[in-house]
Write a protein that holds these residues in place. Sequence first.
Motif, PDB file in Angstrom:
ATOM      1  N   VAL A 258       4.803   9.711  -0.214  1.00 18.29           N
ATOM      2  CA  VAL A 258       4.819   8.392   0.439  1.00 18.29           C
ATOM      3  C   VAL A 258       6.211   7.782   0.436  1.00 18.29           C
ATOM      4  O   VAL A 258       6.945   7.902  -0.548  1.00 18.29           O
ATOM      5  CB  VAL A 258       3.960   7.351  -0.350  1.00 18.29           C
ATOM      6  CG1 VAL A 258       3.600   6.180   0.566  1.00 18.29           C
ATOM      7  CG2 VAL A 258       2.765   7.966  -0.966  1.00 18.29           C
TER       8      VAL A 258
ATOM      9  N   PRO B  28      -1.528   3.909   7.241  1.00 15.99           N
ATOM     10  CA  PRO B  28      -0.378   4.745   6.892  1.00 15.99           C
ATOM     11  C   PRO B  28      -0.087   5.763   7.999  1.00 15.99           C
ATOM     12  O   PRO B  28      -1.019   6.269   8.641  1.00 15.99           O
ATOM     13  CB  PRO B  28      -0.816   5.454   5.611  1.00 15.99           C
ATOM     14  CG  PRO B  28      -2.130   4.892   5.220  1.00 15.99           C
ATOM     15  CD  PRO B  28      -2.655   4.043   6.319  1.00 15.99           C
TER      16      PRO B  28
ATOM     17  N   VAL C 141       3.970  10.423   4.240  1.00 14.18           N
ATOM     18  CA  VAL C 141       3.191   9.333   4.799  1.00 14.18           C
ATOM     19  C   VAL C 141       4.003   8.046   4.670  1.00 14.18           C
ATOM     20  O   VAL C 141       4.507   7.728   3.589  1.00 14.18           O
ATOM     21  CB  VAL C 141       1.832   9.219   4.074  1.00 14.18           C
ATOM     22  CG1 VAL C 141       1.044   8.047   4.629  1.00 14.18           C
ATOM     23  CG2 VAL C 141       1.050  10.518   4.220  1.00 14.18           C
ATOM     24  N   HIS C 142       4.154   7.343   5.807  1.00 12.53           N
ATOM     25  CA  HIS C 142       5.002   6.150   5.851  1.00 12.53           C
ATOM     26  C   HIS C 142       4.153   4.891   5.786  1.00 12.53           C
ATOM     27  O   HIS C 142       3.152   4.781   6.505  1.00 12.53           O
ATOM     28  CB  HIS C 142       5.833   6.151   7.134  1.00 12.53           C
ATOM     29  CG  HIS C 142       6.772   7.321   7.228  1.00 12.53           C
ATOM     30  ND1 HIS C 142       6.330   8.604   7.481  1.00 12.53           N
ATOM     31  CD2 HIS C 142       8.118   7.394   7.083  1.00 12.53           C
ATOM     32  CE1 HIS C 142       7.387   9.416   7.481  1.00 12.53           C
ATOM     33  NE2 HIS C 142       8.481   8.707   7.249  1.00 12.53           N
ATOM     34  N   ILE C 143       4.567   3.943   4.945  1.00 14.91           N
ATOM     35  CA  ILE C 143       3.852   2.670   4.849  1.00 14.91           C
ATOM     36  C   ILE C 143       4.826   1.520   5.107  1.00 14.91           C
ATOM     37  O   ILE C 143       6.052   1.706   5.035  1.00 14.91           O
ATOM     38  CB  ILE C 143       3.167   2.495   3.471  1.00 14.91           C
ATOM     39  CG1 ILE C 143       4.212   2.556   2.338  1.00 14.91           C
ATOM     40  CG2 ILE C 143       2.108   3.582   3.252  1.00 14.91           C
ATOM     41  CD1 ILE C 143       3.641   2.196   0.978  1.00 14.91           C
TER      42      ILE C 143
ATOM     43  N   THR D 134      11.226   9.245  -1.094  1.00 10.90           N
ATOM     44  CA  THR D 134       9.812   9.592  -0.982  1.00 10.90           C
ATOM     45  C   THR D 134       9.278   9.932  -2.367  1.00 10.90           C
ATOM     46  O   THR D 134       9.913  10.690  -3.099  1.00 10.90           O
ATOM     47  CB  THR D 134       9.641  10.811  -0.050  1.00 10.90           C
ATOM     48  OG1 THR D 134      10.104  10.441   1.251  1.00 10.90           O
ATOM     49  CG2 THR D 134       8.189  11.255   0.037  1.00 10.90           C
TER      50      THR D 134
ATOM     51  N   LEU E  11      -0.390   1.326  -0.150  1.00 13.74           N
ATOM     52  CA  LEU E  11      -0.407   2.435  -1.105  1.00 13.74           C
ATOM     53  C   LEU E  11      -1.819   2.685  -1.625  1.00 13.74           C
ATOM     54  O   LEU E  11      -2.186   3.822  -1.926  1.00 13.74           O
ATOM     55  CB  LEU E  11       0.481   2.093  -2.303  1.00 13.74           C
ATOM     56  CG  LEU E  11       1.876   2.668  -2.378  1.00 13.74           C
ATOM     57  CD1 LEU E  11       2.535   2.215  -3.672  1.00 13.74           C
ATOM     58  CD2 LEU E  11       1.842   4.183  -2.328  1.00 13.74           C
TER      59      LEU E  11
ATOM     60  N   LEU F 108      -3.939   5.357  -0.360  1.00 15.62           N
ATOM     61  CA  LEU F 108      -3.481   6.731  -0.588  1.00 15.62           C
ATOM     62  C   LEU F 108      -3.609   7.190  -2.032  1.00 15.62           C
ATOM     63  O   LEU F 108      -3.861   8.355  -2.306  1.00 15.62           O
ATOM     64  CB  LEU F 108      -2.008   6.853  -0.169  1.00 15.62           C
ATOM     65  CG  LEU F 108      -1.675   6.442   1.262  1.00 15.62           C
ATOM     66  CD1 LEU F 108      -0.173   6.296   1.452  1.00 15.62           C
ATOM     67  CD2 LEU F 108      -2.235   7.474   2.250  1.00 15.62           C
TER      68      LEU F 108
END
Length: 349
Positions: free
Chosen positions: A117, A135, A63-65, A95, A71, A74
């Motif tokens: 993440v 996200p 999962v990209h932020i 990650t 954060l 998540l």
Amino acid sequence: METRILGTEKKDIEEAARILERGGLVAFPTETVYGLGANALDPEAVSKVYEAKGRPSDNPMIVHISKPKQLYKLTRDITEDMKKLMDAFWPGPLTMVVPALPQVPRVTTGGLDTVAVRMPDNDITLSLINMTDEPLAGPSANLSGRPSPTCPSHVDDDLHGRIDAIIQGEACRVGIESTVVDMTEEIPVILRPGIITREQLSKVLSKKVQIDPAVFKRPDGGKKSEEKDRKKDGLLIADDDFKPRSPGMKYKHYAPKAEMIIFKGDPDKVRLAIAEEKMIRTGFGQKVGVLIYDNENPESAAHDFFAQLRAFDKSGVDVIIAAALSEDGVGLAVMNRMFKSAGYNIREI
Ligand code: AMP
Ligand code: MG
């Protein structure tokens, strides 16, 4: 489905954000490899990612932020160690696997109660995530099992007609996927090696960082003596603790269409053996691709490797013969991909 090719201007990114908000799929550039994005908190959108890639549904997504604040959508606990790694390496190719909040769809985490993440180092993608402020789930934007895509044409080759849009950004700087580190226990464990090495993580955290034995596991069991040495050095977590924590590790990966063989051993002898093998194969009318990288520059091998496999496939090569690099530092990450690409077809010289 029509796949739109988007540029990198503001209007293109806005269009991509609208597609994501509607639950669609957009391929996006990062510094590692291209990702296939969907809103990570929308289970229906995430299911479509598995479908488009043909990916097994127990293989979780990264999962990209774009901001540390995201954060909190998540995970709850942000440890001191996580903060240190974020400061040192984000945005960048690292990650972290952390405990997932209940509202993170289990389709995103492959059914696990942890979530992976990272914050990618690419301005286009960071501004896309900023726009949706959600996200972005994104595995590599290739058909499952194929080499990871490091430029937009690779994505188009694999996923044209299967996804809503491709953002046509630059070729990826790093060329292999991020380092994945499990941060859920006291001792961090590398689940997938990448350009950020164990030594770098260990230095920033001022503590031991271990490597999941699955990283070295070969279908044939490999050499027991090598495994013993690594355990002695405290590099591997003990086998009693062994449970494969990175589900992605168990699948066939990165495979070119051509047969692939890795020659491993003394560099001079390897070169000779490769030349000989090439001559024999050519004599039988086969088209041969050779991959010999500079052992002193594994970053350049990482940058080139997946793109080269795809180029060989395009030119109709029958067999790819590669020289192994030494498995330390970034070399470990390159060899992890190379062994899988070749289905562990290794010839010790
Ligand atoms: P890809 O999206 O193709 O780069 O693959 C993502 C990698 O991250 C796979 O190897 C996954 O198994 C791993 N991964 C993602 N989420 C988790 C998690 N929660 N726990 C362990 N590994 C994970
Ligand atoms: Mg992948």
